[in-house]
Motif scaffolding. Structure first.
Motif, PDB file in Angstrom:
ATOM      1  N   SER A 173       0.832  -1.204   0.000  1.00 20.79           N
ATOM      2  CA  SER A 173       0.000   0.000   0.000  1.00 20.79           C
ATOM      3  C   SER A 173       0.871   1.261   0.000  1.00 20.79           C
ATOM      4  CB  SER A 173      -0.970  -0.004   1.185  1.00 20.79           C
ATOM      5  OG  SER A 173      -0.350  -0.493   2.335  1.00 20.79           O
TER       6      SER A 173
ATOM      7  N   TYR B  57      -2.053   6.014  -5.684  1.00 28.68           N
ATOM      8  CA  TYR B  57      -3.300   5.300  -5.403  1.00 28.68           C
ATOM      9  C   TYR B  57      -3.443   5.105  -3.900  1.00 28.68           C
ATOM     10  CZ  TYR B  57      -7.112   1.977  -5.745  1.00 28.68           C
ATOM     11  OH  TYR B  57      -8.318   1.372  -5.630  1.00 28.68           O
TER      12      TYR B  57
ATOM     13  N   TRP C   3      -4.694   3.153  -1.117  1.00 24.60           N
ATOM     14  CA  TRP C   3      -5.251   1.816  -0.858  1.00 24.60           C
ATOM     15  C   TRP C   3      -5.793   1.757   0.563  1.00 24.60           C
ATOM     16  CZ3 TRP C   3      -5.833  -2.872  -3.425  1.00 24.60           C
ATOM     17  CH2 TRP C   3      -6.128  -3.970  -2.606  1.00 24.60           C
ATOM     18  N   ASN C   4      -7.056   1.416   0.700  1.00 26.94           N
ATOM     19  CA  ASN C   4      -7.554   1.118   2.036  1.00 26.94           C
ATOM     20  C   ASN C   4      -8.701   0.124   1.953  1.00 26.94           C
ATOM     21  OD1 ASN C   4      -8.368   0.974   4.635  1.00 26.94           O
ATOM     22  ND2 ASN C   4      -8.191   3.178   5.034  1.00 26.94           N
ATOM     23  N   HIS C   5      -8.347  -1.116   2.110  1.00 22.74           N
ATOM     24  CA  HIS C   5      -9.356  -2.167   1.952  1.00 22.74           C
ATOM     25  C   HIS C   5     -10.331  -2.205   3.127  1.00 22.74           C
ATOM     26  CE1 HIS C   5      -6.217  -4.300   4.315  1.00 22.74           C
ATOM     27  NE2 HIS C   5      -7.274  -4.754   4.941  1.00 22.74           N
TER      28      HIS C   5
ATOM     29  N   LEU D  76     -11.979   0.311   3.983  1.00 18.81           N
ATOM     30  CA  LEU D  76     -13.055   1.229   3.611  1.00 18.81           C
ATOM     31  C   LEU D  76     -13.649   0.892   2.251  1.00 18.81           C
ATOM     32  CD1 LEU D  76     -11.360   4.576   4.737  1.00 18.81           C
ATOM     33  CD2 LEU D  76     -13.093   3.235   5.959  1.00 18.81           C
ATOM     34  N   ASN D  77     -12.796   0.401   1.357  1.00 18.12           N
ATOM     35  CA  ASN D  77     -13.228   0.160  -0.011  1.00 18.12           C
ATOM     36  C   ASN D  77     -13.552  -1.310  -0.229  1.00 18.12           C
ATOM     37  OD1 ASN D  77     -13.108  -0.535  -2.795  1.00 18.12           O
ATOM     38  ND2 ASN D  77     -12.104   1.422  -3.225  1.00 18.12           N
TER      39      ASN D  77
ATOM     40  N   GLY E 258     -14.371  -3.005  -2.907  1.00 17.47           N
ATOM     41  CA  GLY E 258     -13.722  -3.609  -4.067  1.00 17.47           C
ATOM     42  C   GLY E 258     -12.300  -4.024  -3.744  1.00 17.47           C
ATOM     43  N   GLU E 259     -11.597  -3.142  -3.042  1.00 17.38           N
ATOM     44  CA  GLU E 259     -10.225  -3.466  -2.658  1.00 17.38           C
ATOM     45  C   GLU E 259     -10.192  -4.646  -1.693  1.00 17.38           C
ATOM     46  OE1 GLU E 259      -8.672   1.134  -3.084  1.00 17.38           O
ATOM     47  OE2 GLU E 259      -8.489   0.127  -1.146  1.00 17.38           O
TER      48      GLU E 259
ATOM     49  N   THR F 293     -10.729  -9.345   6.565  1.00 18.36           N
ATOM     50  CA  THR F 293     -11.790  -8.336   6.494  1.00 18.36           C
ATOM     51  C   THR F 293     -12.932  -8.551   7.475  1.00 18.36           C
ATOM     52  OG1 THR F 293     -13.085  -9.584   4.894  1.00 18.36           O
ATOM     53  CG2 THR F 293     -11.388  -8.144   4.005  1.00 18.36           C
TER      54      THR F 293
ATOM     55  N   SER G  59     -19.135  -6.503   2.221  1.00 19.70           N
ATOM     56  CA  SER G  59     -18.738  -6.692   0.829  1.00 19.70           C
ATOM     57  C   SER G  59     -17.942  -7.975   0.621  1.00 19.70           C
ATOM     58  CB  SER G  59     -17.934  -5.496   0.341  1.00 19.70           C
ATOM     59  OG  SER G  59     -16.800  -5.330   1.166  1.00 19.70           O
TER      60      SER G  59
END
Lengths: 352, 293, 281
Positions: free
Chosen positions: B137, B145, B147-149, B151-152, B154-155, B237, B244
């Motif tokens: 990251s 870019y 990157w913060n999976h 919050l996102n 898709g990531e 996650t 998600s």
């Protein structure tokens, strides 16, 4: 002293009867060969004696004891299997010693017996090897050794030589015969190979579709086959069988040829003549068209047909011949003593 | 297929099979039966009594947008994991198969990640992509870019797919390599003599001949993605952000243990049971097919 | 041997290059974890992290093994070892026995039992977690080794593998053993088990890894940190909320967690491959 007696022993799988009431008495020290085509029930019979198959009906005696319900191990028998059935993870020594260990024999006793058997079978230097490190013949010997060490009352052999090549088979055949004589153990030997049967057995039992066709010495079977089946099965090449019409000692073949027989009969019969009993004879009654010739060195096999007829006739002539030297037609003779007659309906031998 | 030789006795075999039967009954059939039974009840708010509701739990689930979302998530997740891990593994296997000397050394170097537990794999990738300190990251940020999976969504999905596919490459590689090595060399040489180049040979000869292996791996990988990736998702996650990355198995867990909604969780178990059954049948169909080869 | 036509020169180099790159990419996360386990926490929280190992190897591993975060890692390693061995050995023993019964005996309910076992193929533990948890809880087996092991011990796969193997053992071998005087259990122990050696070993490798890598089940039934297995214990080492995790210790634990199964795979590679192929048949 060990005898094996079967009293109307039969075997069925469900409704299918595979052995039909066999009555046989095997004498002490006798070597009996059970022979027949595949599927005739010979292996089943052996396995019933061994205790690996249950007996549906009848009684089986080893000596004077009825053993129908006994486990294999309690019958005092030893068996040599077709594919040897050696324990692959055990050394030759352990393979032979396993049954003795199970019988809780003393270690020194086991050692003694295994070493003796190994010596007898020329296996002494291979005792530490695993079965896969041995040749086919050696594995065969180990299987024999495993049977010998137990000093059983009866040896059972289930086609033990069928996995060996032809040369080794002849050699092992002789060894088995010699061994059996030396040890003097009653033996039952199953094979589909009639040559093996003839050379090994004191007596032969010819089995066909679960029925004993004949039980006798090899020579009895050869000289006086009790049925058409035995006549065709024993002897190589097979006996010639042609249909004929009998009128006393006078026989008329389908092509009109007249032959004389020492046995008398009347009406339609089956006539059997062994190829080796047909001779070249310029005054003989048999006229044949010569066909293919097989030169075997010591003798020559001729595949001919009866003249004016398509009935095949095989005959064996001593010495070396060619199709040219024999000519297109030959005149042959048969002595009246070498003519076998069989009932054309039942296939039973017709006695004089 | 039956053995000709059987031993006599009835007590001994029963005694021998008993341990497995008892364990199977207690830990498989009883719970599975419980799941089916519970799926027809809804506990009252105090957890004292349950009320029989028939198929209500199922009809509710099938109209619940979160549950349906979990279905979609599972479908996306397992297809991505399957495609990525099988694609990479096939490529590596094709390469390793071209080498005659030293291919066993490559095999050794490629198969050991099989032994890394999915949960441990999750921790490794979490570390690499940690928004604050992760090396990956950090470099992504250098490239502009953010990157913060956490919050996102898709990531987050990308990361769990990566971690799950990573752990599966070894397994697929082994089977692909074995499949490739089973293709007779003469067939490929004949094609080479016919003038087919690498890619053409691959698509017209190697790939069709490899199809039994590919199909088998497809089923096995889907099963893997459905069930065994729980550890990856839980460590990276925990199903988030905003569900998600909540796949079906994760939802059974979170509804049953975190949410304490036993009826729904049981109904979900039953649905999963059906899915597994379907996949198993598929696998058997495949085995039948393979017999014909 | 090789399936594709071998390349020479440039092509061969490209092949090796892509393999090496692939291996590097696959190994990179593990390498990085190793680096992280050899440096100070302060080296990690200021990105970018170093990419060469530091000098804290001994300190970090000592810290992890003997102090840990919730429980010392040696305790978790021991738990994992007991669980993995218990599952592998337990599965092998009960499967050897049940397969022997199914193949070599005819007894009442044989087919029923066979299908019961067969059906378990379709029931992975993940599907039935809640009710299985309740069963285990009702037996008071939470936070116990038996609770960790028993529900995972019954497996149709191992039973089927042994059944397949027994079917390939020639009938004559069992007959010879019977003629030699072996009773069923003597045949089982003296003949069948030694012949199954490689199958047992191959299966052991696979099952050991399977047991070691279990996550969901120990997560549910071990609430006492001293009963945690290492694979699930790692997640428990992360602090709740926004606290910074103790990465060096966590990474040291992660490496310790993968060490035993990786060793098994690498050192028993051939058995491992055989086991994989056969359990998936």
């Amino acid at each position: 002293m060990s005898t094996v007696t079967l009293k109307s022993v039969s075997k069925s799988y469900g409704k299918v009867k595979v052995i039909h009431g066999v009555d046989v008495a095997i004498n002490d020290k006798e070597f009996v060969v059970v022979v027949g085509p595949s599927g005739c029930g010979k292996s089943t019979m052996l396995r019933m004696i061994a205790g690996l198959e249950t007996i549906t009906d009848g009684d089986l005696f080893i000596d004077d004891n009825r053993v129908n319900e006994l486990e294999p191990m309690d019958r005092n028998i030893a068996m040599v299997f077709q594919n040897y059935a050696l324990y692959p993870h055990m050394s030759v020594y352990d393979n032979m010693a396993y049954s003795l260990k199970l019988a809780k024999l003393a270690k020194s006793d086991i050692q003694d017996r295994v070493n003796k058997a190994a010596e007898l079978l020329q296996l002494s230097e291979y005792l530490d090897r695993k079965p896969r490190q041995l040749s086919g013949g050696q594995r065969q010997r180990v299987a024999m050794g495993r049977a010998i060490v137990r000093k059983p009352a009866v040896f059972l052999f289930d086609e033990p030589l069928s996995n060996l090549d032809a040369k080794l088979r002849v050699q092992m055949r002789l060894e088995i015969r010699k061994l059996q004589r030396e040890l003097g153990v009653t033996s039952v030997y199953v094979t589909h190979d009639q040559v093996e049967a003839m050379t090994l057995g004191d007596r032969l039992m010819v089995l066909n579709d679960g029925v004993v066709e004949q039980f006798g010495t090899p020579i009895e079977l050869y000289e006086q086959p009790a049925t058409l089946f035995v006549a065709e099965f024993i002897g190589s090449p097979s006996m010639n069988i042609v249909s004929a019409n009998a009128n006393g000692h006078q026989l008329t073949l389908t092509n009109g040829t007249q032959l004389e027989s020492s046995t008398s009969a009347s009406g339609p019969v089956m006539l059997g003549i062994r190829p080796e009993h047909i001779v070249q004879d310029t005054t003989g009654n048999l006229l044949v068209d010569t066909g293919m010739v097989e030169q075997l060195g010591s003798n020559t096999l001729v595949h001919g047909t009866l003249s004016d007829d398509n009935t095949p006739v095989v005959y064996s002539l001593p010495g070396i011949h060619t199709e040219q030297s024999l000519g297109e037609k030959m005149r042959l003779g048969v002595s009246q003593d070498s003519i076998h007659l069989f009932n054309s309906d039942t296939g039973q031998r017709i006695m004089s | 297929m039956e053995k000709r030789v059987t031993f006599k006795g009835k007590k001994l075999p029963l005694l021998l099979i008993l341990p497995q039967v008892i364990i199977t009954a207690v830990f498989f059939f009883w719970p599975a039966g419980q799941a089916i039974y519970q799926s027809a009840f809804i506990p009252d708010p105090f957890g004292l009594k349950s009320q029989f509701v028939g198929f209500d739990n199922f009809t509710f689930l099938l109209s619940d947008k979160y549950y349906l979302a979990a279905f979609t998530t599972t479908a996306i997740f397992s297809s991505l994991v399957t495609v990525v891990s099988m694609g990479v593994a096939l490529w590596l296997a094709l390469m390793a198969d071209r080498i005659i000397k030293g291919s066993s050394a490559y095999r050794t170097l490629l198969i050991w990640p099989y032994a890394v537990a999915p949960a441990v794999a999750g921790v490794l990738w979490l570390f690499l992509f940690s928004p604050n300190i992760g090396l990956a990251s950090w470099y992504l940020e250098k490239l502009g870019y953010q990157w913060n999976h956490t919050l996102n969504g898709g990531e987050a999905m990308g990361l769990v797919v990566l971690a799950s596919a990573w752990g599966r490459i070894s397994y697929n590689f082994l089977f692909f390599l074995a499949g490739l090595q089973a293709i007779p060399k003469s067939v490929i040489e004949a094609a080479a003599i016919d003038g087919a180049h690498f890619w053409r040979r691959f698509w017209t000869i190697v790939f069709p001949l490899l199809s039994p292996t590919t199909f088998f791996l497809l089923v096995v990988n889907i099963v893997y993605a459905f069930f065994e990736t729980f550890g990856v998702i839980h460590t990276i996650t925990s199903g988030g952000p905003q569900q998600s990355t909540t796949i079906l198995v994760y939802k059974v867990f979170s509804d049953g243990f975190v949410g304490q909604d036993l009826g729904s969780s049981a109904a979900q178990s039953v649905i999963l049971l059906l899915v597994v059954g379907l996949l198993t049948i598929l696998q058997f169909k495949f085995i039948e097919r393979r017999v014909h080869y | 041997m090789s399936g594709m036509v071998e390349k020479t020169g440039l092509g061969a180099w490209m092949t090796h290059l892509s393999l090496i790159l692939g291996i590097l990419a696959i190994c990179f996360p593990i390498y990085l974890a190793f680096v992280a386990s050899t440096v100070n926490q302060s080296d990690l929280i200021r990105p970018p992290m170093p990419i060469v190992p530091g000098d804290q190897f001994i300190a970090n591993y000592k810290d992890a093994l003997f102090r840990g975060i919730n429980a010392p890692v040696w305790q978790m390693l021991l738990n994992s070892m007991i669980m993995a061995l218990g599952i592998a050995i337990g599965k092998i023993i009960i499967s050897l026995m049940s397969a022997f019964a199914i193949v070599y005996f005819r007894f009442p309910l044989r087919n029923v039992f066979f299908w019961l076992i067969f059906l378990t193929l379709m029931l992975p533990v993940e599907v039935r977690i809640v009710p299985t948890y309740e069963v285990v809880a009702s037996f008071k087996m939470l936070n116990s080794y038996s609770g960790l092991i028993l529900p995972l011990v019954a497996s149709a796969t191992a039973t089927f593998l042994f059944r397949q193997f027994y079917m390939t053992v020639p009938d004559e071998l069992a007959e010879a053993a019977r003629v030699d005087g072996a009773r069923p259990m003597q045949f089982f122990i003296d003949i069948l088990l030694p012949m199954s050696r490689t199958n047992i070993a191959a299966l052991f490798v696979i099952l050991f890894i399977y047991g070691w890598n279990q996550y969901l089940w120990p997560l549910l039934i071990t609430t006492d940190p001293n009963m945690n297995t290492i694979v699930m214990g790692i997640k428990q080492m992360f602090p709740s909320g926004d606290d910074v995790p103790n990465w060096p210790v966590i990474m040291a634990t992660a490496l310790l967690a993968m060490l035993p199964p990786v060793c098994v795979v690498v050192f028993m590679q051939n058995l491992f491959v055989k086991g994989l192929v056969e359990t998936e048949k």
